[in-house]
Design a protein around this motif. Structure first.
Motif, PDB file in Angstrom:
ATOM      1  N   HIS A   6       0.841  -1.204   0.000  1.00 32.20           N
ATOM      2  CA  HIS A   6       0.000   0.000   0.000  1.00 32.20           C
ATOM      3  C   HIS A   6       0.871   1.246   0.000  1.00 32.20           C
ATOM      4  CE1 HIS A   6      -3.411  -2.573   0.641  1.00 32.20           C
ATOM      5  NE2 HIS A   6      -2.867  -3.080   1.732  1.00 32.20           N
ATOM      6  N   ALA A   7       2.111   1.064  -0.405  1.00 34.25           N
ATOM      7  CA  ALA A   7       3.010   2.212  -0.496  1.00 34.25           C
ATOM      8  C   ALA A   7       2.583   3.087  -1.664  1.00 34.25           C
ATOM      9  CB  ALA A   7       4.440   1.717  -0.703  1.00 34.25           C
ATOM     10  N   ALA A   8       3.057   4.299  -1.668  1.00 29.64           N
ATOM     11  CA  ALA A   8       2.914   5.198  -2.820  1.00 29.64           C
ATOM     12  C   ALA A   8       1.477   5.374  -3.278  1.00 29.64           C
ATOM     13  CB  ALA A   8       3.774   4.697  -3.986  1.00 29.64           C
ATOM     14  N   ILE A   9       0.536   5.253  -2.364  1.00 26.42           N
ATOM     15  CA  ILE A   9      -0.866   5.454  -2.732  1.00 26.42           C
ATOM     16  C   ILE A   9      -1.275   6.864  -2.342  1.00 26.42           C
ATOM     17  CG2 ILE A   9      -3.243   4.774  -2.223  1.00 26.42           C
ATOM     18  CD1 ILE A   9      -2.317   1.908  -2.096  1.00 26.42           C
ATOM     19  N   ASP A  10      -1.954   7.550  -3.264  1.00 30.03           N
ATOM     20  CA  ASP A  10      -2.309   8.947  -3.064  1.00 30.03           C
ATOM     21  C   ASP A  10      -3.728   9.079  -2.537  1.00 30.03           C
ATOM     22  OD1 ASP A  10      -1.985  11.904  -5.227  1.00 30.03           O
ATOM     23  OD2 ASP A  10      -1.895  11.637  -3.061  1.00 30.03           O
ATOM     24  N   GLN A  11      -3.827   9.670  -1.340  1.00 29.98           N
ATOM     25  CA  GLN A  11      -5.117  10.108  -0.819  1.00 29.98           C
ATOM     26  C   GLN A  11      -6.197   9.040  -0.769  1.00 29.98           C
ATOM     27  OE1 GLN A  11      -6.187  14.205  -2.231  1.00 29.98           O
ATOM     28  NE2 GLN A  11      -4.330  13.941  -3.442  1.00 29.98           N
ATOM     29  N   GLY A  12      -5.922   7.981  -0.069  1.00 20.66           N
ATOM     30  CA  GLY A  12      -6.979   7.014   0.207  1.00 20.66           C
ATOM     31  C   GLY A  12      -6.646   5.612  -0.237  1.00 20.66           C
ATOM     32  N   ILE A  13      -6.562   4.710   0.749  1.00 16.30           N
ATOM     33  CA  ILE A  13      -6.305   3.308   0.459  1.00 16.30           C
ATOM     34  C   ILE A  13      -7.608   2.532   0.433  1.00 16.30           C
ATOM     35  CG2 ILE A  13      -5.202   1.216   1.366  1.00 16.30           C
ATOM     36  CD1 ILE A  13      -3.009   2.952   2.477  1.00 16.30           C
ATOM     37  N   ASN A  14      -8.588   2.982   1.219  1.00 18.12           N
ATOM     38  CA  ASN A  14      -9.865   2.295   1.330  1.00 18.12           C
ATOM     39  C   ASN A  14     -11.013   3.227   0.998  1.00 18.12           C
ATOM     40  OD1 ASN A  14      -9.787  -0.486   2.432  1.00 18.12           O
ATOM     41  ND2 ASN A  14      -8.588   0.488   4.044  1.00 18.12           N
ATOM     42  N   GLU A  15     -11.777   2.927  -0.039  1.00 20.35           N
ATOM     43  CA  GLU A  15     -13.029   3.673  -0.229  1.00 20.35           C
ATOM     44  C   GLU A  15     -14.069   2.936   0.597  1.00 20.35           C
ATOM     45  OE1 GLU A  15     -13.983   6.758  -1.819  1.00 20.35           O
ATOM     46  OE2 GLU A  15     -15.586   6.091  -0.486  1.00 20.35           O
ATOM     47  N   GLY A  16     -13.956   3.138   1.922  1.00 14.87           N
ATOM     48  CA  GLY A  16     -14.716   2.309   2.854  1.00 14.87           C
ATOM     49  C   GLY A  16     -16.138   2.755   3.092  1.00 14.87           C
ATOM     50  N   SER A  17     -16.594   3.767   2.355  1.00 10.48           N
ATOM     51  CA  SER A  17     -17.945   4.267   2.596  1.00 10.48           C
ATOM     52  C   SER A  17     -18.991   3.246   2.191  1.00 10.48           C
ATOM     53  CB  SER A  17     -18.162   5.560   1.820  1.00 10.48           C
ATOM     54  OG  SER A  17     -17.872   5.342   0.449  1.00 10.48           O
ATOM     55  N   GLU A  18     -18.674   2.409   1.216  1.00 17.24           N
ATOM     56  CA  GLU A  18     -19.602   1.358   0.792  1.00 17.24           C
ATOM     57  C   GLU A  18     -18.826   0.061   0.707  1.00 17.24           C
ATOM     58  OE1 GLU A  18     -21.731   2.703  -2.668  1.00 17.24           O
ATOM     59  OE2 GLU A  18     -22.339   4.531  -1.627  1.00 17.24           O
ATOM     60  N   SER A  19     -19.543  -1.062   0.705  1.00 25.51           N
ATOM     61  CA  SER A  19     -18.799  -2.301   0.849  1.00 25.51           C
ATOM     62  C   SER A  19     -18.398  -2.938  -0.480  1.00 25.51           C
ATOM     63  CB  SER A  19     -19.568  -3.292   1.721  1.00 25.51           C
ATOM     64  OG  SER A  19     -20.585  -3.908   0.989  1.00 25.51           O
ATOM     65  N   VAL A  20     -18.915  -2.397  -1.587  1.00 29.39           N
ATOM     66  CA  VAL A  20     -18.514  -2.924  -2.896  1.00 29.39           C
ATOM     67  C   VAL A  20     -18.190  -1.749  -3.797  1.00 29.39           C
ATOM     68  CG1 VAL A  20     -19.335  -4.148  -4.954  1.00 29.39           C
ATOM     69  CG2 VAL A  20     -19.871  -5.028  -2.683  1.00 29.39           C
ATOM     70  N   THR A  21     -16.940  -1.573  -4.142  1.00 24.61           N
ATOM     71  CA  THR A  21     -16.524  -0.387  -4.930  1.00 24.61           C
ATOM     72  C   THR A  21     -15.480  -0.739  -5.973  1.00 24.61           C
ATOM     73  OG1 THR A  21     -14.825   0.163  -3.288  1.00 24.61           O
ATOM     74  CG2 THR A  21     -16.967   1.217  -3.012  1.00 24.61           C
ATOM     75  N   PRO A  22     -15.739  -1.697  -6.856  1.00 26.73           N
ATOM     76  CA  PRO A  22     -14.684  -2.067  -7.812  1.00 26.73           C
ATOM     77  C   PRO A  22     -14.444  -1.017  -8.881  1.00 26.73           C
ATOM     78  CG  PRO A  22     -16.725  -3.187  -8.364  1.00 26.73           C
ATOM     79  CD  PRO A  22     -16.976  -2.468  -7.063  1.00 26.73           C
ATOM     80  N   GLU A  23     -15.260   0.031  -8.902  1.00 20.92           N
ATOM     81  CA  GLU A  23     -15.097   1.061  -9.926  1.00 20.92           C
ATOM     82  C   GLU A  23     -13.964   2.029  -9.594  1.00 20.92           C
ATOM     83  OE1 GLU A  23     -17.475   0.868  -7.738  1.00 20.92           O
ATOM     84  OE2 GLU A  23     -17.837   2.851  -6.844  1.00 20.92           O
ATOM     85  N   VAL A  24     -13.541   2.051  -8.339  1.00 22.54           N
ATOM     86  CA  VAL A  24     -12.489   3.007  -7.995  1.00 22.54           C
ATOM     87  C   VAL A  24     -11.135   2.401  -8.321  1.00 22.54           C
ATOM     88  CG1 VAL A  24     -13.937   3.929  -6.162  1.00 22.54           C
ATOM     89  CG2 VAL A  24     -12.101   2.337  -5.579  1.00 22.54           C
ATOM     90  N   ARG A  25     -10.166   3.274  -8.601  1.00 23.69           N
ATOM     91  CA  ARG A  25      -8.850   2.784  -9.005  1.00 23.69           C
ATOM     92  C   ARG A  25      -7.780   3.474  -8.174  1.00 23.69           C
ATOM     93  NH1 ARG A  25     -11.252   4.237 -13.505  1.00 23.69           N
ATOM     94  NH2 ARG A  25      -9.806   5.974 -13.677  1.00 23.69           N
TER      95      ARG A  25
END
Lengths: 435, 423, 457
Positions: free
Chosen positions: A96-115
């Motif tokens: 999870h190194a070098a990730i910009d502004q957010g590792i988990n889009e944890g607001s919803e439990s299924v989010t495969p659209e985010v990259r």
């Protein structure tokens, strides 16, 4: 091997894939590459024999020669590898190194659209280079049953963002099971919790969403056959359809044998396979099933008892799974372990008696296979990328350290040039040169 | 008797199934290379273990009748390693409150004794000793003075049996007042800075009260205060304060505190110890290093953590290695290995795992080397213990031959035995 | 002093609102002739000595040998310079920072029914949201800004930009153009999206949702019988022009990697008419920006050298001795580079406007001056605060130069506009006159903003 986009979604998928893995069309940035040769080292090729007093030549970022009595072309920078060990650049299949502004889009439990978005100036990249790592798979976190799509990078420290991506790498999505997803260790009242709260709920979440995705796919099929108004393009369901089609590889964070098995059966029911189970600390209990399903495993060498689902973790995990034919890698999942993956791999020899080469494979060719880039990296072979790590001793030796790390033939880390404590304090710590 | 034992085993839930408690007896470990620990290596030597002690070491030692013969030819015999800061026996699985009772309420708890809360049934014991780590400091947590850490063996019938030193040191968490603003240093804001200052004053006040109490007791005071009574060994200089300090400010503050109150101290953690190594050496204050498996800050060279042990030793500071948790103690030699890649000599690395911690904890007459008269904590291995590929083949704790199985080996054997093709 | 100023301010206020004695634009406006002035007609086009005539808020004539009309109020500006009023392309003065707020409950289970939070209001108009207080207007005028492009700070879809004149009078009378562009930034909400990656997906999904709504609406118009019922979601309705391509999009982008990200996103969305807003690390991405050919509104809110991308690449070590010299040297080199940003972009062929976005607009002149000091040419600087922002606001024919037919937005200074010692003495906004004595630039105004003076020194 990188999966091809499906016809119906060719145009859309092409944009998606290209945009994720390359520079914008208007300004395609060629990756900077160079020539270099390492002479007279012990070369650990991984796929071939160990070559004593071996030489490796890299031209324009690609390995062009590997062997004993190699003639090095004029003008190529030569590194003296006498007494040293050269191996393929290490590959971290879970970071999870070098990730910009957010590792988990944890607001919803299924989010495969985010990259996953990359931050090219994270010093972890540099420290990883100092540990011999040349590529890393940056994953979405484990807060979601289905998280987002990964970014795969090469550790081209100092280069702009668009040059960091590993060209040609496939799309990969993160699934997660178990305690993290169900927020098991929090004491939030049920009314405020996000579904799912149990492993049972995790299975339902998966089945529900893939059923929705089947409906979405059917809707588009109907439109293509019968016309009408073009359906609403739903990026989330589209990603799930791509997963079912095998266009996005699935890497699943998992611990317990029961959930590992559950996910394989769900995937099979919806017509796809899990590419790699991550952590998979109880993988040894279902090694048979993993092998039959065709799933790989990427795990910790020796990390246990930090939560309940890790209490049955054993360091022999890797050896058992490997003995059943599962392709196993060892990963970092931390900015700390990424610095010493070579130590982690050695653990496979100690517990369960893996061979030296099998252990080395766990940080080279096997993770390359798991992230779909084994044609380009993971071993020292002619035609592969010039991604190399030069050690002072055998990487499993207690006093092993990385002297130089090369990506595409460019030296991105050189201990002789790096800021070190010795330079800072203007002292020599060690008096014995040949340790 | 056996039937009862079997029945009891059947009752014991899987979570707590562990073996341990080695066999008593007289053991003759023969033919190996004995690494004494004081620099000496004796090839083809024998070690006699009797009545819990090392009864003889050398090439001319012979086996008494009835000894259990342990063949160490082609292998090495080492003194058992020591992890100088863990929570073994106090914590079990992370995140489960009922399995982690390492800290008590309140800020000043010098009277809390970790030794009495050590769980002899902990799975961590087997996991740790099977790699040759035979003793460890297990420490309480929390507050300003957490309590008394204990040095324990990784095997025994009871905590009493396991104890090597029931009070090895008082764990102190020292937060000095914030320094003057300096480049790159995070300043505590208003209220927090105030509170930090208050805590230091409180700590000093407690130490002062303890000193006054101690003198009064020496002078004949009969009214006992259990809390201050428990601090008398600290006042007498018999037992050190183990001060958790990472930054330069914290370490300097700890040194100043020690100086002001005449305390014997050990620095634990010491991330920035290299910045004040001369002061540490001058004050003869040892450093129990925190885990080397951490990342450095962004404003130091990438090898700061790894190179520090060598730097400290070169400056004359005595060091020991620790892993800091409960489940990683078996890997403490590999922390030392990292240090040898960045300047620490293998000999000093070994000392920092054996002799030096024995000295720091005041038990160097008991453990740390393979010398006659000492407690028989030792192991046999087929290579360098700092090498991950090495296998530990025999372990002795307190002269008992400890079985090598643990939770991991049991699970391994069970699942490795699953027939191929059976689903 | 303060009391006096308040008194004067109060009087002025009365003067403004009492009918018959006001400065309202609606009244027959004055005719002015600014004579004997040095006139900067446009960047690179100087009249050393000439006259500007304006009437009814429009420039009537400008040139070296023009006679002042008989009904004109004549200001002899011998020794003074006349500039076109500056155009701040993206000011967030008077617009509050967009915080988190509730996100969209896109997936199942549905989130609250109360609607999206402040980060998701693409229908919001900056010209309406602008807190148009006297204080804000004065700040802008004193900074030499006669046209303010209003842009929201933060948010995800914070709203649509617009441009206003900085004169007095009812809001509607001062709006020059609205809407101008759709703002897109990568802010967060407390719901979905909560991350940068979520924001990017959300934006793309919004585009798709809007397209779908457009399809259904169109189908319902032509053949309602076979069409589903259309939806009219205010968020999507607001996005339609941007999705269609008839409204430009302004993307917030400050860091080197933001430019790559935005270019990538724009390609996915099919947006070709877009502008980068922020651009502080543009100098680290000149090739990309030059290739893309999109304009950049360069904020002069210079970043902290420690935070600039690439600072970490030094992997700098703070020396043990406590000597911070090396660190500071590296910092000042970076600081120089950040100030040279605008010049670097211009050299690379990137079209820029300068803005105070994120910083204090009252420092606008000195911020531009620091960009000039760092290497931006005076002409380019002037262009970046006049003609280019005028074009980006879609008002290129109405403002930005001193030409016949354009709005009478002018500054009168006693020297070079970007010189530290120079004062702005008069500001004309669509012909409305505001006087600033040298002391009144930034201090209490003892003479009242609208006191007439008969020219001269």
């Amino acid at each position: 091997m990188r999966p091809l986009p499906r016809h119906g979604f060719a145009a859309l998928a092409a944009i998606g894939v290209l945009a994720a893995a390359s520079a914008p069309a208007a300004a395609s940035v060629p990756v900077v590459a160079q020539d270099i040769a390492i002479r007279n080292a012990t070369v650990l090729t991984i796929t071939g024999a160990i070559i004593e007093n071996g030489t490796v030549v890299v031209r324009d970022g690609r390995i062009t020669a590997v062997g004993r009595d190699i003639e090095i072309p004029n003008g190529v920078r030569v590194i003296d590898g006498t007494g040293k060990y050269l191996m393929p650049g290490l590959i971290d299949a879970h970071s999870h190194a070098a990730i910009d502004q957010g590792i988990n889009e944890g607001s919803e439990s299924v989010t495969p659209e985010v990259r996953i978005q990359v931050r090219n100036d994270d010093p972890t990249i540099y420290r990883a280079l100092a540990g011999g790592v040349t590529s890393a798979h940056l994953l979405h976190g484990s807060a979601n049953t289905i998280g987002g799509q990964s970014a795969i990078i090469k550790m081209r420290w100092g280069r702009p963002l668009e040059e960091m991506y590993f060209e040609g790498a496939p799309r990969i999505v993160k699934f997660a099971l178990g305690e993290n997803v169900t927020r098991a260790s929090t004491s939030v009242p049920d009314s405020l919790r996000r579904f799912p709260k149990s492993r049972m709920g995790v299975e339902h979440t998966l089945r529900w969403w893939f059923t929705e995705a089947q409906g979405y796919r059917a809707g588009w099929a109907t439109y293509r056959d019968e016309g009408g108004i073009e359906p609403r393009r739903d990026l989330r369901l589209e990603a799930l359809v791509d997963i079912m089609a095998g266009d996005i590889l699935v890497h699943a964070h998992s611990y317990r044998a029961d959930e590992i098995l559950m996910l394989m059966r769900v995937a099979e029911d919806f017509g796809f396979r899990i590419n790699t189970f991550q952590h998979v600390l109880e993988g040894y209990k279902v090694a048979e099933e993993l092998a039959v399903h065709g799933a790989h495993a990427s795990t910790f060498a020796d990390n246990w008892a930090y939560k309940v689902e890790a209490f049955d973790a054993i360091p022999h995990n890797m050896a058992i799974m490997a003995s059943r034919g599962v392709i196993v890698s060892v990963n970092s999942d931390s900015g700390e372990r990424i610095r010493r993956l070579y130590q982690e791999a050695a653990v496979g020899m100690k517990y369960g008696g893996m061979s030296e080469n099998a252990a080395l494979r766990m940080i080279t060719l096997n993770p390359a296979i798991q992230i779909g880039v084994e044609d380009q990296v993971g071993s020292i072979e002619v035609g592969k990328d010039g991604d190399l790590a030069l050690f002072n001793h055998h990487p499993f030796d207690p006093a092993a350290r990385v002297e130089m790390t090369i990506v595409d033939g460019i030296v991105y880390f050189d201990r002789a040039e790096a800021d070190t404590m010795e330079k800072l304090l203007r002292i020599r710590i060690t008096t014995d040169e040949d340790r | 008797m056996i039937g009862l034992a079997v029945a009891m085993l059947a009752f014991v839930p899987a979570l707590s199934a562990q073996s341990g408690v080695g066999t008593e007896g007289t053991f003759f470990i023969y033919g190996g290379t004995v690494v004494v620990g004081n620099g000496q290596r004796i090839v083809g030597a024998n070690v006699l273990v009797q009545n819990g002690r090392i009864a003889g070491v050398g090439t001319s030692v012979s086996a008494p009748a009835g000894s259990t013969m342990i063949d160490a030819s082609g292998q090495f015999v080492y003194a058992g390693m020591i992890d100088s800061y863990t929570s073994i026996g106090l914590n079990e699985i992370g995140g489960i409150n009922t399995m982690n009772m390492r800290s008590e309420l309140g800020e000043y708890n010098p009277h809390m004794r970790a030794i009495v809360a050590v769980n002899t049934g902990s799975e961590m014991l087997g996991a740790t000793r099977s790699n040759g780590v035979t003793s460890a400091i297990t420490a309480p947590d929390g507050g300003v003075i957490s309590g008394q850490a204990a040095l324990i063996n990784m095997d025994g019938w009871t905590w009493e049996d396991m104890s090597v030193k029931s009070n090895a040191g008082y764990v102190v968490n020292y937060s000095p007042p914030p320094p003057s603003p300096r480049r790159g240093f995070v300043r505590l804001s208003g209220r927090r800075a105030e509170r930090a200052r208050e805590r230091v004053e409180e700590l000093k006040a407690e130490l002062e009260k303890a000193r006054v109490y101690h003198l009064a007791r020496e002078g004949g005071l009969e009214d006992i205060d259990l809390v201050y009574e428990s601090m008398r060994p600290l006042m007498r200089g018999e037992v050190p304060a183990i001060i958790n300090a990472e930054s330069q400010e914290e370490i300097e503050g700890a040194l100043a505190l020690a100086d002001e109150y005449g305390l014997r101290i050990v620095i634990r953690g010491g991330r920035d110890a290299w910045k004040v190594r001369e002061q540490l050496a001058d004050a003869d204050v040892p450093v129990v290093l925190g885990s080397l498996r951490v990342t450095p800050e962004n404003d130091v060279p990438y090898d700061a953590i790894y190179a520090q042990p060598g730097i400290l030793v070169q400056a004359g500071v005595k060091i020991a290695f620790s892993t800091g948790t409960q489940a990683q103690a078996r890997n403490v030699p590999y922390h030392a290995a990292l240090a040898t890649a960045y300047g620490l000599s293998p000999e000093d690395a070994w000392r920092a795992l054996t002799v030096w911690p024995a000295e720091i904890w005041g038990v160097d007459d008991v453990i740390g080397t393979i010398e006659e008269g000492k407690m028989a904590n030792l192991f046999v291995a087929d290579g360098d213990p700092l090498d991950i590929r090495t296998n530990v083949t025999e372990v002795f704790i307190k002269g008992r031959h400890v079985p090598m199985d643990d939770r991991a080996t049991r699970l391994y054997e069970k699942h490795d035995a699953r027939p191929i093709g059976n689903r | 002093m303060v009391l006096r100023a308040l008194l004067w301010g109060g009087l002025v206020q009365l003067a403004v609102t009492t009918p018959g004695t006001t400065q309202e634009v609606a009244l027959p406006a004055s005719v002015y002739a600014l004579v004997n002035a040095r006139i900067l007609v446009a960047p690179g086009n100087v009249i050393e000595r000439g006259t500007v005539v304006f009437r009814d808020g429009r420039i009537e004539d400008v040139g070296p040998g023009i006679a002042a009309p008989s009904d004109a109020i004549r200001l002899d500006l011998d020794g003074y310079t006349v500039y076109a009023g500056m155009i701040e392309a993206a000011s967030s003065l008077g617009l509050s920072q967009i915080g988190g707020g509730r996100g969209r409950g896109g997936g199942r289970p549905a989130a609250g029914a109360e609607g999206p939070g402040p980060a998701l209001q693409p229908f919001r108009m900056a010209v309406e949201a602008f807190d148009r207080s006297e204080e804000h207007l004065e700040t802008l005028r004193k900074a030499g800004v006669t046209t303010v492009g209003l842009a929201f700070p933060g948010g995800l879809f914070p709203g649509q930009t617009g441009a206003m004149s900085t004169g007095n009078g009812p809001r509607a009378s001062q709006i020059l153009r609205t809407p101008i562009s759709m703002q897109v930034a990568f802010g967060r909400t407390r719901g979905y999206p909560r991350t940068l990656m979520g924001a990017l997906a959300y934006i793309e999904q919004s585009w798709e949702d809007t397209r779908y709504d457009m399809r259904v609406q169109a189908a319902f118009q032509t053949d309602p019988a076979s069409s589903p019922r259309p939806q009219f979601d205010p968020e999507h309705e607001a996005l339609i022009p941007a999705v269609r391509g008839t409204m430009p999009v302004w993307f917030a982008a400050s860091r080197q990697r933001d430019f790559t990200r935005v270019a990538d996103l724009a390609a996915r969305l099919g947006v070709t008419d877009y502008v980068f807003l922020g651009g502080q690390e543009g100098y680290l991405a000149t090739e990309l920006l030059a290739d893309l050919g999109r304009p950049v509104i360069v904020s002069l809110d210079f970043p902290d050298p420690n935070q600039v991308t690439g600072r970490a690449f030094d992997y700098h070590v703070a020396p043990v001795a406590g000597d911070d010299v090396a660190d500071e040297a590296a910092d000042s080199a970076t600081a120089r580079a950040t100030r040279r940003n605008a010049a670097t972009l211009v050299d690379a062929g990137v079209r820029i406007a300068l803005s105070s976005f994120g910083a204090d607009v009252s420092d606008f002149r000195s911020l531009v001056a620091s960009a000039i000091e760092a290497g931006l040419s005076a002409d380019e600087a002037l262009r970046a605060v006049t003609t280019t922002p005028a074009e980006l606001l879609g008002l290129g024919g109405a403002i930005g130069t001193i030409e016949r037919g354009k709005l009478a937005n002018l500054l009168v200074t006693d020297g070079d506009l970007f010189d530290d010692d120079t004062h702005i003495l008069h500001v004309f906004v669509e012909g409305q006159r505001f006087d600033y004595t040298p002391q009144s630039n930034g201090e209490d105004d003892e003479n009242g903003p609208n006191r007439r003076r008969g020219g001269g020194r």
